[in-house]
Design an enzyme around this catalytic site. Structure first.
Site, mmCIF file in Angstrom:
data_model
loop_
_atom_site.group_PDB
_atom_site.id
_atom_site.type_symbol
_atom_site.label_atom_id
_atom_site.label_comp_id
_atom_site.label_asym_id
_atom_site.label_seq_id
_atom_site.Cartn_x
_atom_site.Cartn_y
_atom_site.Cartn_z
ATOM 1 N N GLY A 88 29.378 -14.142 11.601
ATOM 2 C CA GLY A 88 28.148 -13.258 11.741
ATOM 3 C C GLY A 88 28.290 -12.260 12.254
ATOM 4 N N MET A 100 27.085 -11.552 15.039
ATOM 5 C CA MET A 100 27.454 -11.802 16.587
ATOM 6 C C MET A 100 28.792 -12.454 17.005
ATOM 7 S SD MET A 100 23.833 -13.181 17.903
ATOM 8 C CE MET A 100 22.347 -12.220 17.584
ATOM 9 N N ASP A 122 15.172 -11.373 17.949
ATOM 10 C CA ASP A 122 15.810 -11.309 16.627
ATOM 11 C C ASP A 122 15.623 -12.334 15.615
ATOM 12 O OD1 ASP A 122 17.497 -10.297 14.677
ATOM 13 O OD2 ASP A 122 19.255 -11.086 15.363
#
Lengths: 199, 1255
Positions: B92, B94, B210
């Site tokens: 992803g 991150m 987030d």
């Protein structure tokens, strides 16, 4: 230092020969580009910077910078390099898709092979499903409308933006937009024709 | 697929496709009929292609390449101590997530290997620090963090990781709800559980930051598990979301779930309510199946604008069953203002559960009127869209109706409220009209304004009327679905325009009536160029270029190359045609000689600009390229950004303009290729450019539909001609006289536009040096300017209507910093850095009184209302009152020491004088010089003062907090004005109804003095503002931009301006006409024709003097220095000897100068002396015969002086601007010699700046 300089010269020579129509040189150039692309991609994944969602355009530019650090920006060379890169990218994608198909994997998206993990896969999906058929339709397009195919190659397989494609091809932005629109419409039509033939 | 097409058919297919691809359905059938014969096989194929509309996702680019390339190898490459990698779960934004088995304690975990752009050591430290906090979060709805740390990669890098609870069979909340077909109530219950988890973390001081469906997981048991708590912060502790996104080019946080305050990037603004907002978005999505804002395919900046400004979709508009409490509940969570949202996730969950139980919820409805006001506040200063206008008028009408109903009961109050609404509507209409003017969207706003009561419509409304886009003539070119090529005839009396049917029409100018139409090609024409009077070259869509006589239709030559020229230009006196083609190359065709064709350059060429000698500029594959007369390509011209599709060369060959996909237009110096101006304004691709024949003006046309004109000297925008019917512009041309612009749009709308129209009534510009101070004569017809920073020792008088300098007033020995006209307009007072004030007789252009009593640079000067005396203040704080006629000193007042005196004002009655001194304002009795009052405005210095015409109140502009309207007797601020970091300027209109004010960043706005609200923004001066002045009759407002142009706003209509003389006429004639105009106005009763003749003679004399300006300056420099030296009374012997040495030399060398400058610096008193020395450097350079006045070398000296002055005056902003300019100039090869000389000085200045900034 000297070694890399020589390597660079060698690549520039390959580029020029390939641009001059030497098929062997073109093949070796594509291999070199391919290898470099993989190297760039791996180093991006392995280290902290960049990452898996790195865009193709960044990859290709990075490979270009690594292979030609002197910034040889002659118009023909640049065009040819990006062409090679696009072909390499296409080849990688298609090989990969074929392998997966042979391995009997679902022709679905990346997500499908690991059910349940979509949650942590942030919007990363390779539309493998479309890839092989796009590839086949693309070959037809290339035979009929070579210039459109060139745009598709750079735009889709190489990930360049429209202004970048325009710069690489030495065409106007409008032309590229129109060619891309044409090619998408054409490919879309071709693919839906095939789908209806199959069913 | 139908019958395969052969190669020729395919080529035609491609060409026709290009021509018709953008057409609407109606035009399309017409065009297809035009291009395809009946039964043409390509027609069916074309129609099929055009009908095939793949959705946006089809062949979407941006595949995750690195993953594709490296994924197979990536698992074996990673080893982590203490963990066994089982498989990759995914990757992803991150990082990568693996399923792994932790060895001790033995358990299955989700192992997140974090990727970050920031320093991994720092990241690891943050992970450790915060990991502990995170590990303490224990809640059934939160996935537990087991461990965090760093691991090694085979390549030797380190990667931070997090091991967390593996959520079995996890699915995102929204996907889970869909897949299991959850009922609304079940969805809400599940969501409330998520809120509980978020609340738990909030209680422990951890924000998620987030939240989105992919972080709100639901496990196999149907229970929520929130993952990645606090991760966003660890990953981006010190970065704003915007910088984070733009830097990586990837969206880490998902914009759809980001709150308005997150987009701002202020970490302090983010709190629990930020997570509440994100929960609100998820709730909306969970209930409605879509997002509250349509952000698909938007850039982050666009997302930010939408989320911060647009009203979110109401749930109730998606389905009526969401009406009522749920709608309100979601809307409350989605409020843009955090204070109006639920204060906590718990409050949101509580209201949800109340709703589920059928109880009334806690969220409050906001009144419509309040919403409207908040809305208006948010949008103040923005260009409002039509929708806003509609809303405003609707709300206004509603409110008005409400009050009308109540009229019987409370008529007085409702009357007042109605007025308030009307005024509000007026102000919003103004804001929208001014804001929309540039974007061409002011028409609806102006309609709204026209509906407001006439009593409200004031000066600014008249200004707007003057700004209206007025095409002189408009015509529709028939049968022309695409932008037609067009060309002015050489005499400028007619305009040739091509039609799709192959005809070329001639239309008269400016009336645009059809004169004749000649068949020039069998089909559509794509390019057109005049060869000679009555003879044109046309390029047809059939690939044939023909040279045809208009009228008779006789074909003189033809070129049948398979080319499709998009640009054509004749050169070699009409013997050779350059064709820029779509595909292959730039071709040169000797059409009327031997017909020979050769290739000049490869690459697609969209635009050509040529000079008479055959040299020119063209676009080659999207890059500007220079072409020399002998066909050589000038490769030295640096390639600017790619995608340039429009090019033009100024008639004198000095400037090259290029524009294209980048929306901006650049002007380059043709010799060096360096860009000299960047013209911002178009909102879409720039497709066409042309210089005016005199080279002063550049016109650009864009896909955004607007035509803009720009001042070439300064890069300032002159006029914007708004789009009509969203029609994009295909071509623009200047008439040979330069008076008219012809523009044609994509739908065939042909317009003749007057070059003289503008966004302000007038713009006064010169190449350089710029003006810094300005005064308008009482009737607004004359404008006096002077340039302080550029060390011009004279004042220039402009005729505003002519846009020309009509006189220069010489007399000061040094920069002039302040100007004011007397109320009757006969006199002009100026104050300079030479510590001298001069009263000028405007009509004669001569000094009437010279006043030399100041001990420091004259900073401000003001006329008494009766015009008999003058107050002037010096920078050091002395305030002098003196007789205007004799210069006799009445009072010398010293406000104090150690501060600078910057603002000065005289009350309308003439009895009080206000002086700004540092952060204080001192009020003196004008007759007795007694101190009447004194107050401190704030921490920063007062920079401008102005009495309200009614007296009693004083408008104060100052640095930082404290600006506003002050009751000076009591020292109380009655109304506030916004605080700015630098100098702001202000002036009342003569009736005191509005206050014009500028901000440091260049915004010029009007403040409504009745209600003390911002009325409208007149404009944004990109370069910042140096001064402003309102003419005494209130008709015009002059604003000086930092780039030196003077913008004048006033109600004078453009029509009046069309008739005025153009720049091409002789200077003497201009002076005469302007003076005759002065006489005609009867202001100078005693003037006679002798005066006029004298003025004309003076005009000639000035012209002559300008020609030998360098010589004059050289003769003056030693005198200046001696004067300066004499005034620097505190100067040390060392300094004196250094300066004397310089003076004693016929040609002082660099070392002498530098020694003197250095001595002056050590002496500490010699600001002016240092500047004098720098100026001397200019003179020396000129004596060397090195630079011409507009050379970069001169700019270098001025840059040094400006930077030094910035330091001396503590105006670091302006100083820095000079310093930046300096750095650019130092790189200019033409200034190489001087640059080498000056480099040490510049470096020293830079050090000083750095020191000062640190302090």
């Amino acid at each position: 230092m000297k070694e890399s300089h020589d390597a660079n010269q060698e690549l520039t020579r390959l580029l020029e020969e390939a641009a001059g129509g030497d098929a062997d040189a073109a093949g070796r150039l594509a291999d070199a580009v391919h290898a470099e692309l993989r190297r760039v991609a791996r180093s991006y994944l392995g280290r902290e910077r960049g990452g898996p969602t790195l865009q193709a355009t960044a990859l290709v530019h990075e490979a270009w910078l690594r292979l030609f650090p002197g910034g040889d920006a002659s118009f023909e060379n640049r065009r040819h390099f990006f062409g090679s890169a696009a072909q390499a990218m296409r080849r990688i994608l298609v090989d990969r898709a074929r392998r997966r198909e042979r391995a009997g994997l679902d022709r679905g998206s990346e997500r499908a092979d690991d059910p349940g993990i979509t949650a942590v896969v942030d919007d990363v999906a390779v539309p493998v499903e479309d890839l092989l058929s796009v590839h086949e339709a693309f070959d037809e397009l290339a035979a009929l409308y070579p210039r459109k195919a060139e745009v598709v190659e750079l735009r889709y397989f190489c990930g360049l933006t429209e202004p970048e494609v325009a710069a690489v091809l030495g065409a106007s932005r409008n032309t590229v937009t129109r060619d891309w629109q044409f090619a998408r419409s054409w490919l879309h039509r071709r693919l839906s024709d095939r789908r209806s033939e199959e069913s | 697929m139908s019958e395969p097409l052969d190669a020729g058919q395919r080529r035609r297919l491609e060409e026709v496709y290009e021509l018709v691809a953008d057409l609407g359905p109606d035009e399309l059938s017409v065009a297809l009929d035009a291009y395809c014969a009946p039964g043409d096989p390509i027609r069916a194929e074309l129609e099929a292609l055009l009908a095939s509309t793949p959705d946006r996702g089809f062949m979407a680019t941006g595949l995750p390449w690195a993953t594709v390339l490296a994924r197979e190898e990536s698992i074996p490459e990673l080893t982590l101590e203490g963990f066994e990698l089982v498989r990759r779960l995914g990757a992803g934004g991150m990082g990568t997530v693996f399923e792994a088995v932790q060895e001790s304690p033995r358990r299955r975990v989700a192992l997140k290997v974090v990727r970050s752009d920031s320093d991994s050591v720092e990241l690891a430290r943050r992970l450790e620090r915060e990991g502990e906090v995170l590990a303490r979060l224990r809640h059934p709805a939160i996935a537990v963090i087991h461990a965090s740390g760093t691991c090694r990669t085979p390549l030797g890098g380190t990667l931070p990781f997090l091991a967390m609870e593996l959520v079995e069979e996890a699915q995102p909340l929204t996907a889970y709800a869909e897949q299991h077909g959850l009922e609304l109530a079940a969805r809400l219950e599940l969501f409330a559980l998520c809120c509980d988890g978020v609340e738990h973390a909030h209680q422990r001081g951890v924000l998620h930051r987030d939240l989105k469906p992919s972080n709100l997981l639901v496990d196999g048991n149907g229970l929520p598990k929130i993952i990645d708590f606090g991760i966003a912060r660890i990953l981006a502790a010190d970065e704003s979301p915007l910088s984070r996104h733009t830097r990586t080019g990837q969206v880490l946080g998902t914009p759809a779930y980001m709150s308005p305050e997150q987009f701002v990037g202020d970490p302090d603004a983010v709190d629990a309510r930020t997570d509440v907002y994100a929960l609100g978005v998820v709730l909306f999505e969970l209930v409605a199946g879509r997002l509250p804002y349509d952000l698909a395919g938007r850039s982050l900046v666009e997302c930010a604008t939408i989320v911060r400004q647009q009203v979110p979709t109401r749930l109730s508009t998606i389905h009526t069953r969401f009406r009522g409490d749920l709608d309100l509940l979601v809307a409350t969570a989605l409020r843009k203002e955090p204070e109006l949202r639920y204060a906590s996730a718990a409050a949101l969950a509580a209201d949800l559960r109340r709703h589920l139980r059928g109880e009334p919820i806690a969220a409050q409805r906001t009144g419509t009127f309040r919403q409207f006001r908040m809305f208006a506040r948010r949008h103040r200063g923005l260009a409002l869209s039509v929708a806003v206008i509609v809303l405003v008028s609707v709300v206004g009408a509603l409110v008005a109706t409400d009050f009308a109903i109540e009229a019987g009961a409370r008529s007085r109050e409702s009357e007042l409220r109605l007025r308030e609404v009307e005024r509000q509507a007026y102000r919003l209409g103004l804001q929208a009209a001014f804001g929309g003017f540039d974007a061409g969207r002011s028409t609806p706003a102006q309609e709204l304004l026209a509906a407001t009561p006439e009593s409200l419509r004031g000066w600014e409304c008249a200004v707007l009327e003057g700004l209206q886009d007025r095409s002189v003539a408009t015509a529709r070119v028939d049968g022309q679905p695409r932008a037609a090529p067009l060309a002015f005839s050489h005499d400028g009396r007619s305009l040739a325009v091509a039609r799709t049917d192959g005809r070329v029409e001639r239309r008269n100018v400016p009336g645009l009536e059809v004169l004749d139409a000649t068949v020039c090609a069998p089909g559509p024409i794509v390019a057109l160029s005049y060869v000679d009077e009555g003879v044109v070259a046309v390029a047809g869509a059939d690939g044939v270029v023909r040279v045809v006589e208009l009228g008779s239709g006789t074909e003189r030559a033809r070129l049948e190359e398979p080319v499709l020229p998009h640009a054509m230009a004749w050169r070699a006196e009409g013997r050779e045609l350059l064709c820029g083609t779509q595909r292959s190359a730039l071709l040169a065709w000797r059409a009327l000689d031997d017909g020979e064709v050769r290739t000049v350059a490869p690459g697609y060429c969209a635009s050509i600009g040529l000079l008479a000698d055959g040299s020119g500029v063209f676009t080659q594959g999207g890059v500007l390229t220079l072409l020399q007369a002998d066909d050589q390509l000038d490769r030295s011209f640096p390639a600017m950004e790619l995608g340039v599709g429009a090019a033009a060369l100024s008639p004198d060959g000095r400037w090259v303009a290029g524009g294209g996909a980048g929306k901006l237009v650049r002007i380059h110096d043709a010799r060096t290729g360096l860009p000299v101006a960047h013209l911002f304004g178009h909102s879409s691709e720039v497709v066409t450019l042309a210089f005016s024949p005199d080279g002063h003006c550049l016109v650009s046309g864009s896909h955004d539909g607007s035509v803009r004109t720009w001042d070439v000297a300064t890069g300032s925008p002159l006029a914007t001609f708004s789009p009509v019917d969203r029609e994009s512009i295909g071509a623009v041309r200047f008439s040979p006289s330069g008076r008219w612009i012809a523009a044609i749009g994509s739908m065939g709308r042909l317009r003749i536009l007057p070059r003289a129209a503008g966004t302000s009534s007038a713009l006064l510009t010169e190449r350089r040096p710029g003006h810094n101070t300005v005064a308008l004569s009482p009737d607004g017809s004359l404008c006096a300017t002077a340039s302080f920073f550029a060390f011009e020792d004279h004042v220039r008088l402009w005729d505003v209507d002519l846009g020309e300098v009509v006189a220069e007033l010489h007399g000061h020995a040094w920069s002039v910093g302040e100007l004011e006209f007397s109320r009757d307009g006969r006199w002009l007072a100026s104050g300079g850095a030479d510590r001298t004030a001069i009263v000028w007789d405007v009509a004669r252009g001569e000094a009437a009184t010279v006043f030399e009593e100041h001990a420091s640079s004259v900073e401000s000067i003001r006329w008494s209302p009766d015009g008999t005396w003058i107050a002037s203040s010096g920078l050091a704080g002395e305030l002098l009152v003196w007789e205007a006629a004799s210069g006799a000193l009445r009072h010398r007042i010293v406000a104090g020491t150690g501060q600078q005196a910057l603002g000065l004002a005289i009350s309308p009655s003439g009895s009080e004088i206000a002086l700004g001194f540092g952060p204080r304002v001192m009020l003196y009795d004008a007759a007795s010089a007694d101190l009447l009052a004194e107050f401190t405005t704030g921490p920063g210095a007062v920079t401008d003062l102005e009495f309200h015409p009614a007296g009693g109140l004083l408008a104060v502009g100052c640095v930082g907090e404290g600006s506003g309207l002050w009751d000076w007797r009591r020292g109380v601020r009655v109304h506030e004005l916004p605080a700015f970091g630098g100098r702001s300027y202000l002036d009342f209109d003569p009736r005191g109804e509005r206050l014009a004010m500028t901000s440091t960043d260049g915004e010029v706005w009007l403040q409504d003095c009745v209600e003390w609200v911002r009325m409208c923004t007149l404009g944004d001066c990109l370069h910042g503002v140096c001064d402003l002045d309102w003419s005494a009759d209130g008709s015009r407002l002059a604003v000086v931009e930092r780039n030196g142009s003077v913008r004048i706003w006033g109600p004078r209509s453009n029509a009046e301006r069309f008739g005025i003389a153009s720049r091409t006429e002789a200077e003497a004639a201009r002076v005469r006409s302007s003076l005759e105009a002065l006489l005609a106005r009867g202001e100078y009763a005693d003037a006679d024709h002798e005066v006029v003749d004298a003025a004309v003679r003076r005009g000639r004399w000035l012209a002559r003097m300008r020609a030998t300006e360098a010589g004059r300056r050289q003769a003056a420099y030693s005198m200046r220095l001696r004067r300066t030296l004499a005034r620097e009374r505190a100067s040390s012997p060392e300094l004196r000897s250094a300066v004397s040495a310089v003076l004693g030399l016929a040609e002082p060398a660099r070392e002498d100068l530098e020694r003197a400058v250095e001595a002056a610096r050590r002496d500490g008193c010699g600001e002016q002396l240092r500047l004098a020395l720098v100026r001397l450097g200019v003179d020396v350079a000129e004596a060397d015969g090195l630079p011409a006045p507009d050379d970069p070398a001169l700019s270098l000296y001025d840059g040094c002086a400006g930077a030094l002055l910035g330091l001396a005056r503590d105006d670091l902003d302006s100083g820095r601007a000079y310093l930046e300019a300096l750095r650019l100039l130092l790189a200019d090869p033409r200034a190489e010699v001087i640059a080498r000389r000056l480099l040490p000085l510049v470096e020293r200045i830079e050090v000083r700046f750095a020191e000062r900034s640190r302090r």
